[in-house]
Design a protein around this motif. Structure first.
Motif, PDB file in Angstrom:
ATOM      1  N   SER A  62      -1.984 -55.906   6.911  1.00  0.00           N
ATOM      2  CA  SER A  62      -2.009 -54.765   7.822  1.00  0.00           C
ATOM      3  C   SER A  62      -2.430 -55.254   9.196  1.00  0.00           C
ATOM      4  O   SER A  62      -3.341 -56.080   9.317  1.00  0.00           O
ATOM      5  N   ASP A  69      -2.606 -54.042  13.655  1.00  0.00           N
ATOM      6  CA  ASP A  69      -2.364 -53.083  14.724  1.00  0.00           C
ATOM      7  C   ASP A  69      -1.158 -53.526  15.536  1.00  0.00           C
ATOM      8  O   ASP A  69      -0.974 -54.721  15.806  1.00  0.00           O
ATOM      9  N   TRP A 122       0.093 -48.854  13.664  1.00  0.00           N
ATOM     10  CA  TRP A 122      -0.184 -49.925  12.717  1.00  0.00           C
ATOM     11  C   TRP A 122       1.089 -50.291  11.966  1.00  0.00           C
ATOM     12  O   TRP A 122       2.070 -49.562  11.965  1.00  0.00           O
ATOM     13  N   HIS A 135      -1.746 -44.459  15.021  1.00  0.00           N
ATOM     14  CA  HIS A 135      -3.186 -44.707  14.926  1.00  0.00           C
ATOM     15  C   HIS A 135      -3.945 -43.502  14.383  1.00  0.00           C
ATOM     16  O   HIS A 135      -4.995 -43.661  13.749  1.00  0.00           O
ATOM     17  N   ASP A 136      -3.466 -42.294  14.631  1.00  0.00           N
ATOM     18  CA  ASP A 136      -4.227 -41.119  14.221  1.00  0.00           C
ATOM     19  C   ASP A 136      -4.006 -40.760  12.750  1.00  0.00           C
ATOM     20  O   ASP A 136      -4.456 -39.715  12.293  1.00  0.00           O
ATOM     21  N   PRO A 162      -4.991 -43.115  10.056  1.00  0.00           N
ATOM     22  CA  PRO A 162      -5.495 -44.361   9.460  1.00  0.00           C
ATOM     23  C   PRO A 162      -5.500 -44.324   7.940  1.00  0.00           C
ATOM     24  O   PRO A 162      -5.347 -45.354   7.280  1.00  0.00           O
ATOM     25  N   ARG A 179      -2.358 -45.711   6.458  1.00  0.00           N
ATOM     26  CA  ARG A 179      -2.268 -47.174   6.396  1.00  0.00           C
ATOM     27  C   ARG A 179      -2.827 -47.683   5.065  1.00  0.00           C
ATOM     28  O   ARG A 179      -2.212 -48.520   4.403  1.00  0.00           O
TER      29      ARG A 179
END
Length: 286
Positions: free
Chosen positions: A160, A162, A167, A257-258, A260, A263
């Motif tokens: 994983s 960024d 991501w 990103h919002d 997470p 992910r």
């Protein structure tokens, strides 16, 4: 037989040890003399046995010959040479009334490690038969061994990172069947096209798929996924050439990103999905 895997910068080091009930001088001849190598080694070898000497490998079957250089020659203890971009080092150590054969294989393709280890285990198994004076039996395929080594070496884990805007989760996995067979296992029906519904074999329940955005059988399928009514990212499957007898699979998923938690869910879901695919492939004909 024991196998370990380690990292050396951007290279991977496979170390294998095998106990042999034969004196070092006999084992040394078997791992250096081209006439002996022809009985168990995966390629026909021509070698100028000295440090700096040329060594050549002919796999046959239409594969182009590969050249290398002998980088170490210390009879009857150690020999090392390049094979293309790889480095092989064989060491023969006295051990009790026999020998310990140590192979160190250094290479760039980390995800080929299970194929390399399975292949070398089969080769050295044939070597053991020949040293014992018996006929060498054809080793056949090592698909189950390959999958066990994938798990042992942690090659079934995803990564994983960024990326701009979010991501990316990535899985790379060597498989034991060619791309056409893998695709048929994932989607045996009509060829998908952009705008079509995503075939279920390419999805996991945790992420709602949109429609196919790109498809090229049997090499590529890409689609968007969404959370509620919101487009969230892409999922991309790629099948290309690999080591051994199968295709190399790469699955990537991107997200914002919002989200997470998505992910983390992707790492878990795709690991299980790809493991199930690999297991099902074992039950199909080579």
């Amino acid at each position: 037989m024991s196998e370990t895997l380690a990292a050396d910068g951007d290279r991977t080091v496979l170390r294998m040890e095998r106990r042999l009930g034969h004196p070092p001088e006999k084992v040394w001849r078997a791992v250096t003399d081209p006439a002996h190598l022809a009985e168990w080694f995966p390629a026909r070898v021509e070698a100028d046995l000295r440090a700096g000497g040329r060594i050549g490998f002919d796999l046959g079957g239409g594969h182009p010959p590969v050249d290398g250089v002998v980088t170490e020659f210390d009879p009857p203890r150690a020999i090392a040479y390049t094979w293309g971009d790889d480095l092989l080092r064989w060491e023969v150590r006295p051990r009790g009334d026999g020998s310990l054969l140590v192979l160190t294989h250094t290479f760039a393709d980390r995800f080929g490690a299970a194929s390399f280890a399975a292949g070398w285990r089969m080769c050295t198994g044939t070597l053991t038969q020949i040293l014992g004076g018996g006929p060498a039996t054809a080793p056949g395929r090592a698909d189950d061994l390959h999958e066990a080594l994938v798990a042992r070496f942690g090659l079934d884990e995803g990564t994983s990172e960024d990326v701009p805007g979010g991501w990316r989760v990535r899985f790379e996995r060597q498989l034991v069947r060619p791309a056409e067979r893998v695709w048929a296992e994932l989607h045996p029906d009509a060829v998908p096209a952009p705008g079509d519904a995503v075939p279920p074999g390419f999805t996991v329940p945790e992420f709602a798929p949109g429609t196919v955005t790109e498809a090229r059988v049997p090499a590529l399928l890409e689609y968007g996924w969404h959370r509620g009514d919101r487009p969230a990212g892409t999922v991309r499957w790629e099948l290309g050439p690999g080591t051994g007898h199968g295709a190399r699979l790469v699955v990537t998923q991107t997200g914002p990103h919002d989200l997470p938690g998505a992910r983390i869910a992707a790492l878990t879901a795709w690991r299980a999905h790809i493991a199930d695919l690999a297991k099902r492939l074992l039950d199909t004909a080579p």
